[in-house]
Design an enzyme around this catalytic site. Structure first.
Site, short mmCIF file in Angstrom:
data_model
loop_
_atom_site.label_atom_id
_atom_site.label_comp_id
_atom_site.label_asym_id
_atom_site.label_seq_id
_atom_site.Cartn_x
_atom_site.Cartn_y
_atom_site.Cartn_z
CG HIS A 154 -1.90 1.17 1.18
ND1 HIS A 154 -3.18 1.03 0.67
CD2 HIS A 154 -1.78 2.47 1.55
CE1 HIS A 154 -3.80 2.20 0.75
NE2 HIS A 154 -2.97 3.09 1.27
CB CYS A 155 2.10 3.37 -2.56
SG CYS A 155 3.13 4.85 -2.82
N PRO A 156 1.05 5.24 0.26
CG PRO A 156 2.24 6.29 1.97
CD PRO A 156 2.14 4.99 1.22
CG ASN A 159 -5.56 7.79 -1.12
OD1 ASN A 159 -5.46 7.25 -0.02
ND2 ASN A 159 -6.70 8.30 -1.57
CG ASN A 160 -5.42 2.19 -4.92
OD1 ASN A 160 -5.91 1.41 -4.10
ND2 ASN A 160 -5.77 2.20 -6.19
#
Length: 312
Positions: A154-156, A159-160
């Site tokens: 999950h990569c902030p 945002n996904n």
């Protein structure tokens, strides 16, 4: 569910359903909603990403190129930089708004499991958090609150989750950000040398102190972005070529090595993995973030539903 089948609640990856069976249930939902994760931290990080890219575009265009006395130098570099910026932001949008491969929520029902036609004694696995049947290599994301097929991480900043359906766009995003960072650093170095030669007179429409501050911040941003995205791009390509994910690699290092477990799926290697992620034979479509964009279907769906449906 018949007694010949066993259902187990697990949170880690285990062998179970075929990928096609898992994808069938989500195909309808994927076409009927706009995917967007309503996470405060992720939305702030996504906004910062866009702000920094637009800031770099502003400095390159208005501080370095427009005041330049060389017409073709300004035009060529301006077109290249802005095209790369558009491709980078488009890739970011596609990564953020594409369903990464979410498994349908609450599909662990008796009717659904009977439709799978499982063999007697075959074990299937259910996620206790979202009550869904977990396909092979699917993992639960606590931020997306869904099980994601072939979840990488999950990569902030986008945002996904990065998963089966949007990994290609994430790779393009890191590649284009690395390219515009390199371009910005090159232009900054040339601009600095030029301004020093003319003693900061007529090298910018801004005052020398402002010009220096803007260029220093741009260089720091470029170095930070280049370091991060170049490493991430190399990691992603390496993972794709070896048919692994960051989640799997970390799990392997921390847990699976102790258990001496091995992958249960048949790995795709080298170009097979690249074709699986990017689709088809190598072509310019591989580096085009607009490929496969179905704007007409999105508009039709939104008008039919009287608004976009967001995933939370």
């Amino acid at each position: 569910m018949s007694s010949g089948h066993r259902l187990r609640d697990v949170e880690q990856q285990h062998p179970l359903l075929d990928r096609e069976e898992s994808a069938a249930g989500s195909a309808v939902g994927e076409a009927e909603r706009v995917w967007f994760i309503q996470d405060g931290c992720g939305m702030v990080c996504a906004f910062i990403t866009w702000f920094l890219v637009l800031y770099a575009d502003f400095v390159v265009t208005f501080v370095m190129l427009l005041p330049s006395k060389s017409f073709w130098y300004a035009v060529v570099n301006g077109v290249v930089f802005n095209c790369l910026a558009v491709l980078a932001l488009s890739s970011h949008l596609r990564t953020m708004l594409t369903d990464p491969g979410a498994v349908p929520k609450g599909n662990a029902t008796k009717k659904y499991m009977e439709s799978l036609k499982l063999k007697p004694g075959e074990v299937i696995y259910k996620c206790p958090k979202c009550c869904s049947i977990k396909p092979e290599r699917a993992h639960h994301c606590s931020i997306c609150k869904r099980c994601i097929r072939k979840m990488d991480h999950h990569c902030p900043w986008v945002n996904n989750c990065v998963g089966e359906n949007n990994q290609r766009f994430f790779v393009l995003f890191t590649m284009y950000i690395a390219m515009i960072s390199t371009h910005a650093l090159t232009l900054s170095g040339y601009q600095f040398v030029t301004c020093v030669k003319v003693q900061w007179s007529e090298c910018s429409d801004f005052s020398p102190p402002v010009t220096v501050m803007l260029m220093i911040f741009l260089c720091l941003e470029g170095l930070l972005f280049l370091s991060f995205t170049a490493i991430m791009f190399g990691t992603q390509v390496h993972s794709i070529c070896n048919d692994e994910t960051v989640h799997f690699i970390c799990n392997k290092m921390e847990i699976e090595r102790l258990k001496n477990e091995k992958p249960t799926w048949e790995r795709q290697v080298r170009w097979e993995g690249m074709r699986s992620v990017f689709g088809g034979q190598p072509s310019l479509l591989w580096i085009n973030p607009f490929a496969g964009l179905r704007l007409r279907r999105l508009l039709t769906t939104s008008s039919r539903k009287a608004g976009a449906e967001f995933s939370v």
